[in-house]
Design a protein around this motif. Sequence first.
Motif, PDB file in Angstrom:
ATOM      1  N   UNK A   3       0.949  -1.185  -0.024  1.00  0.00           N
ATOM      2  CA  UNK A   3       0.033  -0.008   0.012  1.00  0.00           C
ATOM      3  C   UNK A   3       0.903   0.979  -0.056  1.00  0.00           C
ATOM      4  N   UNK A   4       1.771   1.292   0.877  1.00  0.00           N
ATOM      5  CA  UNK A   4       2.938   2.308   0.920  1.00  0.00           C
ATOM      6  C   UNK A   4       3.507   2.530  -0.503  1.00  0.00           C
ATOM      7  N   UNK A   5       3.893   1.523  -1.238  1.00  0.00           N
ATOM      8  CA  UNK A   5       4.526   1.575  -2.528  1.00  0.00           C
ATOM      9  C   UNK A   5       3.660   2.115  -3.472  1.00  0.00           C
ATOM     10  N   UNK A   6       2.458   1.810  -3.550  1.00  0.00           N
ATOM     11  CA  UNK A   6       1.487   2.374  -4.358  1.00  0.00           C
ATOM     12  C   UNK A   6       1.022   3.724  -4.144  1.00  0.00           C
TER      13      UNK A   6
ATOM     14  N   UNK B 251       3.658  -6.853  -5.776  1.00  0.00           N
ATOM     15  CA  UNK B 251       4.640  -5.513  -5.431  1.00  0.00           C
ATOM     16  C   UNK B 251       5.034  -5.168  -7.134  1.00  0.00           C
ATOM     17  N   UNK B 252       5.381  -6.208  -7.696  1.00  0.00           N
ATOM     18  CA  UNK B 252       6.026  -5.764  -8.846  1.00  0.00           C
ATOM     19  C   UNK B 252       4.960  -5.262  -9.948  1.00  0.00           C
ATOM     20  N   UNK B 253       3.683  -6.056  -9.854  1.00  0.00           N
ATOM     21  CA  UNK B 253       2.664  -5.547 -10.501  1.00  0.00           C
ATOM     22  C   UNK B 253       2.083  -4.048 -10.302  1.00  0.00           C
ATOM     23  N   UNK B 254       2.587  -3.389  -9.275  1.00  0.00           N
ATOM     24  CA  UNK B 254       2.051  -2.105  -9.141  1.00  0.00           C
ATOM     25  C   UNK B 254       2.980  -1.246 -10.161  1.00  0.00           C
TER      26      UNK B 254
END
Length: 331
Positions: free
Chosen positions: A158-161, A181-184
Motif C-alpha cells: 500500500x505504501x509503495x502504491x 509488488x512488481x505488478x504495481x
Amino acid sequence: MKVAVFSAKPYDREYLNAANAAEGHQLKYFDDPLDAETVALAAGHDAVCIFVNDCANADVLEALTRGGTRLVALRCTGFNNVDLAAAERLGVKVVRVVDYSPNSVAEHAVAMLLAINRRIHRAYNRTRDSNFALDGLMGFDLYGKTVAVVGTGKIGRVFAKIMLGFGCTVLGYDKFPSPEFEALGARYAKPNEIGSSADIISLHCPLTPETYHIVNETSLARAKRGALLVNTSRGGLVDTEAVIEALKSGQLGGLALDVYEQEADVFFRDLSGTIIADDVLQRLVSFPNVIVTGHQAFFTQEAITTICQTTLRNLSEFEGGVPLTNEVKAS
C-alpha cells in the motif's frame, strides 16, 4: 470464556465491548501491561488478550499456565513479544490479528514522510508563535525520487502504491518477493542498490532475529547521504544509537519514527508531567529533523474495529474447539 485483557486503554474497552456483543465472552480489563509482576491478575482466566508491549516470555507463560490460562490472544499483527517455543512446550495456543487495515499504517508512514520532508512540525510551532519565516523549512519534491520499501507485505505494498502515485521510483527488498509488488510498477532492488540510490527508506518488515537492527552503523554508512528514514513497523529494526550518530554527521537527512526500541516504558502513557529518564529518546526528540509519534500508525476507526472483531472471533474459535484461523506457531 473468561478473558483477562491487559494494557486496556479506554478505546480498547469501547471497541472490544462492541465486538463482544456478538461473541459473549467475559472480558476483565486491566490497565497494566502483562509482565512477571502482573501475571497473577490473569489467574482463573481461560485466555489473556495482550498488545505490542506486553511480555509473554517463558516465565510469564509458565505462570499463566499455572493459573489455568490456555490461550494468548494478540490484538496486533506482530508476535515478537511471545516466546512461541515456550508456548508450544506448555500447550498454550497463540493467535494474532493477521490483517486489519494496511491502509492505516501505510498512510501514517506517508504522513510522517511528508511532515519530515517539508518540516511541517517546525512550521506548525513557528506559526503558533507568529513566526512566518521560511528559513530552515525547505524540503524537496517527492516526484522523481527513489523510495526503498523494506518489507513488501500488505502494508509495504500500500505504501509503495501511494509513493508511485507521487511519481517516485519504488524499489523493494523482501526475503519473500511478491508478484503483487512488481505488478504495481515497482521492482526489487539489486544488491547494494538501496544504499546507493534511495532518497527515502521506509521499513515495513516484521521484527525477527534476522531483521533486528537491520538499520545499523554499516547499513547507514552505505546509505545515500541525506536520505530520509521512516519506521512504522517495530522499534528493534533500528539501532537507535547508530541513527543518532548518522543524524549528527548529516549522513541521515531526517528520521520519522512511530516505534522505538525501548518504547514499552514510555509509549501509550501520558508522561507530560514527569521527567523522562530515557536519555536516548530525549536525544532523538531534540533533533529538528526528527519526528516521533507514539505507535499510532494503526490507530484508525477502521483498523481498531477490525482488530477487535478478529480478536473476539479468535477467542470464539478456541472456545468452540475449531481450527484456529490465525494461530501462530513456533517455526
